[in-house]
Scaffold this active site. Structure first.
Site: not given
Ligand code: PEP
Length: 250
Positions: A97, A234-235, A167, A9-11, A173, A213, A95
Site C-alpha cells: 500500500e 491486516g484484517g 505478501e 498491521n492495523w493500517k 484484504g 488474508s 508495504h
Molecule cells: C496486510 O495488511 O499486510 C495484509 C496482509 O492484510 P490482510 O491480512 O487484511 O489481507
C-alpha cells in the site's frame, strides 16, 4: 528452529480507546516470547500509548512506516530515532500500500532498512507480486529483486535478523489466500535470493512471513509449511480474540 513471528498491521484503523482496549484484552494472554514473537504495528499516533500499555507483556509494538533520515525538515514524517526513543521495536517497510499509494521505491525501502538498524529497530520488509505479474510467471523475479534491493548494504547479521514478509498483492484484504504450497514455494525462492545475495547461513536464519488474508481458519496450515515462519496480518489482527488465535498457532 526459526521462531515464528505474528505481526498485526492495523493500517489506518481504530480509535485510541479501541487500541487501548485491544492491548488490555491481550494482557496475560500473549504466549511467551520464547515461543512466538507477537507484534502489533499501529498508527504512529498510538505508538507511545501502546508501548506504555504493553509494558510487562510479551507484546512488541511496531510502526507501519518511517522516514530514513533521523531528523530534518520533513513535515508529517516520523523518524527512526523518534520510534526507537519511545521503545518501538519493529517497523514495516515497503508495504504494497505504501509502494502503490505513496510511491515508495525499492531505493527508499533500502535506505529505511539501513536506518532501521542504525536506530535499533527491526524492519519487516515487504515484497509481493500483482495478479498480472503472477499470471505472467514473474512472481519469483519480482520478489527476488525487491528483497535483493531492500537488503543492499546491510551486514549479514542485519539481514539474518530482518523479517521478510511475502505478501502477494492480490491476496491482501481480498479474502483470497495463496495456497499454503504456493506461499511456501515463493518463500523458499526468497530464501534462495537471500542465499545468493548474502550466504546460505543467513538465508536459513532470516524469518519469512506470509501475508494476505491470513485468519484463524488458515493460519495453522500456512505456519506448518517449512519456509513460512510467521504471518503479517491486516484484517484479522484488528480483533483481539482472533489475533490471540493467530498467536496460539505460532
Ligand atoms: C496486510 O495488511 O499486510 C495484509 C496482509 O492484510 P490482510 O491480512 O487484511 O489481507
Amino acid at each position: 528452529m526459526r521462531k515464528p513471528i505474528i505481526a498485526g498491521n492495523w493500517k489506518m484503523y481504530k480509535k485510541l480507546s479501541e487500541a487501548s482496549q485491544f492491548v488490555e484484552a491481550l494482557k496475560n494472554k500473549v504466549p511467551s516470547a520464547e515461543k512466538v514473537d507477537a507484534v502489533i504495528c499501529a498508527p504512529s499516533i498510538f505508538l507511545t500509548s501502546l508501548v506504555e500499555a504493553a509494558k510487562g507483556t510479551d507484546l512488541a509494538i511496531g510502526a507501519q512506516n518511517m522516514h530514513f533520515e533521523v531528523e530534518g525538515a520533513y513535515t508529517g514524517e516520523v523518524s527512526p530515532s523518534q520510534l526507537s526513543d519511545i521503545d518501538v521495536q519493529y517497523v514495516v517497510l515497503g508495504h504494497s500500500e505504501r509502494r502503490e499509494y505513496f510511491n515508495e521505491t525499492d531505493e527508499a525501502v533500502n535506505k529505511k532498512a539501513i536506518a532501521a538498524f542504525e536506530n535499533g529497530l527491526t524492519p519487516i520488509i515487504c515484497c509481493g507480486e500483482t495478479l498480472e505479474e503472477r499470471e505472467a510467471g514473474q512472481t519469483v523475479a519480482k520478489v527476488s529483486s525487491q528483497i535483493t534491493a531492500a537488503i543492499k548494504g546491510l551486514t549479514p547479521e542485519q539481514v539474518a535478523t530482518s523479517v521478510i514478509a511475502y505478501e502477494p498483492i492480490w491476496a491482501i484484504g481480498t479474502g483470497k489466500t495463496a495456497t499454503a504450497a504456493d506461499a511456501n514455494e515463493t518463500c523458499g525462492e526468497i530464501r534462495s535470493a537471500i542465499a545468493q545475495a548474502v550466504n546460505e547461513e543467513v538465508a536459513q536464519a532470516v524469518r519469512i512471513q506470509y501475508g494476505g488474508s491470513v485468519k484463524p481458519a488458515n493460519v495453522v496450515e500456512l505456519l506448518s509449511m517449512e519456509q513460512i515462519d510467521g504471518a503479517l496480518v491486516g484484517g484479522a489482527s484488528l480483533d483481539a480474540e482472533s489475533y490471540l488465535q493467530l498467536l496460539e498457532a505460532g
